[in-house]
Design a protein around this motif. Structure first.
Motif, PDB file in Angstrom:
ATOM      1  N   SER A 184      35.255  37.901  40.820  1.00 28.48           N
ATOM      2  CA  SER A 184      34.436  36.751  40.353  1.00 28.48           C
ATOM      3  C   SER A 184      34.232  36.797  38.753  1.00 28.48           C
ATOM      4  O   SER A 184      34.184  35.691  38.034  1.00 28.48           O
ATOM      5  CB  SER A 184      33.041  36.786  40.770  1.00 28.48           C
ATOM      6  N   ALA A 204      37.306  35.152  37.211  1.00 28.51           N
ATOM      7  CA  ALA A 204      37.601  33.862  37.326  1.00 28.51           C
ATOM      8  C   ALA A 204      36.369  33.137  36.307  1.00 28.51           C
ATOM      9  O   ALA A 204      36.678  32.216  35.442  1.00 28.51           O
ATOM     10  CB  ALA A 204      36.808  33.363  38.554  1.00 28.51           C
ATOM     11  N   CYS A 257      41.319  30.494  42.220  1.00 30.32           N
ATOM     12  CA  CYS A 257      40.482  31.705  42.527  1.00 30.32           C
ATOM     13  C   CYS A 257      40.968  32.160  43.652  1.00 30.32           C
ATOM     14  O   CYS A 257      41.674  31.491  44.399  1.00 30.32           O
ATOM     15  CB  CYS A 257      39.095  31.097  43.089  1.00 30.32           C
ATOM     16  N   MET A 280      37.242  34.334  47.455  1.00 26.65           N
ATOM     17  CA  MET A 280      36.186  33.633  46.667  1.00 26.65           C
ATOM     18  C   MET A 280      35.792  32.623  47.518  1.00 26.65           C
ATOM     19  O   MET A 280      36.416  31.997  48.187  1.00 26.65           O
ATOM     20  CB  MET A 280      36.367  33.478  45.467  1.00 26.65           C
ATOM     21  N   CYS A 336      33.773  28.972  43.682  1.00 27.24           N
ATOM     22  CA  CYS A 336      34.654  28.506  42.707  1.00 27.24           C
ATOM     23  C   CYS A 336      34.632  27.132  41.951  1.00 27.24           C
ATOM     24  O   CYS A 336      35.050  27.050  40.883  1.00 27.24           O
ATOM     25  CB  CYS A 336      36.007  28.363  43.592  1.00 27.24           C
TER      26      CYS A 336
END
Length: 456
Positions: free
Chosen positions: A260, A263, A282, A286, A291
């Motif tokens: 995470s 991202a 992503c 996830m 996302c």
């Protein structure tokens, strides 16, 4: 020649004005500047006296209306009595107009109210380079002036001066989000509000943003190169944890989530225009809702309560957080008393933010923490996401206040909320008007290091 006392009062008001101006441009420490302003103002106009004066000024207005009504009806005896009351009240209020104007900025609502320059300092809003430099010069001059006038806080003023001197231009690009620019209608509203508060410096900066027919399509973007997420995983002192327990706070250690975090980091690179323009893909592991939330942050101007661009961090972090279950969204805890909040459910963000900015130092004092290093905030989105599974959050039809704001058209602020099971649970967030106070809203507070609110 003015008396020594009058001269001292003028000096005090000048210091207070400087502190208020800095609170509007140095958003990361706005509450601290206003706390210091309140301390200086206390001998002249405490919060209690300000409220009394406001009440008396309102009473004078009502008496004037009563006088007019009595005159219209020919009630001369009643008119004489009321006029006598009004005359006595006016005498008490004589020469308080300027004091009230200065005190209003300190004692009235401490809502999050970013100026265009304050947002430009952190690369969220976009102003021409000369406008940014003028604003920075004004801030620097005030800080150096306070070093001379208010040496007790000298170390803090020096640190903030160093921070502003460290701002550097890191690039220029076409404005990526029209929402980060000011439109004339909203700007006129902000000019009126600034004039009402006597914040003419803010009017000047608004004029810089709007008064140019040849406004460039390129924007000046500034940042502090050393800004980083550091020291967030250091445990709180044992005394602070114990004191926090008495207020309804528990220490939580957030485990890192590298997936995470990677991202979320795309948001930073895209915001600073380093060429990373492709959408982040992503990983399959996830949650799609998360996302989507991170993708929203990559496209819109969202700031923390410290006025810095919000970049979610999923690294290891330790914080104090209220642990009441979401099945009890109106839970009463001692922390609410310290924050001077009557409840936690059905509160508008404007009321919540005012309480936090006014009382963070009081909470830190009870915890035994340095209010220059720590702050009380609505729980941040990235912390809520990671604590939700073990705490059972995000399973109710309700929203939780989350730290930060989306900056919309004309710098309109919309508060972040999230956690409603109907819209994605803990992984989703949305925005509401800062004055919205629906009963499906609840507030959960956390004590965090101020550095996490300013890191990028």
């Amino acid at each position: 020649m003015p008396s020594r006392s009058a001269s001292s009062d003028v000096e005090t008001l000048n210091v207070v004005r400087a502190l208020v101006a800095l609170s509007e441009h140095d958003l990361a420490f706005a509450d601290r500047y206003l706390d210091r302003a309140a301390t200086h103002l206390e001998p002249l106009c405490s919060r209690e006296r300000f409220q009394v004066l406001e009440h008396e000024r309102a009473a004078l207005t009502r008496l004037a209306a009563t006088i007019r009504e009595a005159a219209d009806r020919g009630q001369w005896g009643a008119l004489k009595t009321v006029a006598h009351q009004a005359n006595a009240l006016q005498a008490r209020l004589q020469d308080t107009e300027e004091l009230m104007r200065v005190a209003a900025d300190v004692h009235r609502s401490r809502n999050f109210r970013p100026t265009a320059a304050a947002l430009a300092f952190v690369g969220v809003a976009h102003l021409p380079r000369d406008a940014v430099e003028r604003a920075r010069g004004a801030v620097s001059a005030r800080l150096h002036d306070l070093l001379r006038r208010d040496g007790t806080w000298g170390e803090f003023y020096r640190d903030r001066s160093t921070w502003f001197e460290g701002l550097e231009v890191v690039g220029a690009e076409a404005v990526p989000d029209a929402a980060a620019r000011l439109d004339p209608v909203a700007a006129r509203r902000r000019v009126d509000e600034a004039i009402e508060r006597g914040a003419f410096g803010e009017v000047e900066h608004l004029a810089d943003a709007l008064g140019r027919d040849d406004a460039p399509s390129a924007a000046t973007i500034v940042r502090v190169a050393s800004s980083a997420f550091v020291g967030l995983d250091v445990p709180f002192p044992a005394a602070a944890v114990a004191n926090g327990g008495a207020l309804g706070l528990v220490m939580e250690t957030l485990a890192p989530d590298d997936c995470s975090d990677a991202a979320a980091a795309c948001r930073l690179r895209r915001g600073l225009g380093d060429g990373a323009r492709d959408e982040h893909v992503c990983p399959a592991a996830m949650r799609p809702v998360l996302c989507e939330s991170l993708a929203f942050l990559s496209r819109h101007a969202v700031v923390s309560s410290a006025g810095h661009r919000y970049v979610p961090s999923f690294r290891s972090e330790v914080l104090l957080v209220e642990s009441f279950p979401e099945t009890e969204p109106a839970a009463l805890t001692p922390l609410l008393d310290v924050l001077e909040l009557p409840r936690r459910r059905g509160l508008a963000r404007s009321d919540v933010e005012n309480a936090l900015r006014r009382n963070t130092a009081a909470v830190c004092e009870q915890l035994g923490l340095d209010p220059f290093q720590y702050a009380v905030v609505c729980i941040p989105f990235d912390a809520y996401v990671r604590l939700a599974p073990q705490r059972g959050w995000g399973r109710e039809a309700m929203w939780t206040h989350l730290d930060g704001y989306q900056i919309g058209a004309g710098s309109e602020l919309r508060a972040l909320v999230g956690g409603d099971v109907r819209y994605g649970g803990c992984h989703d967030f949305c925005m509401v008007g800062r004055h919205y106070d629906g009963t499906q809203l609840t507030a959960r507070f956390a004590v965090v290091r101020r550095g996490r609110l300013c890191a990028s």
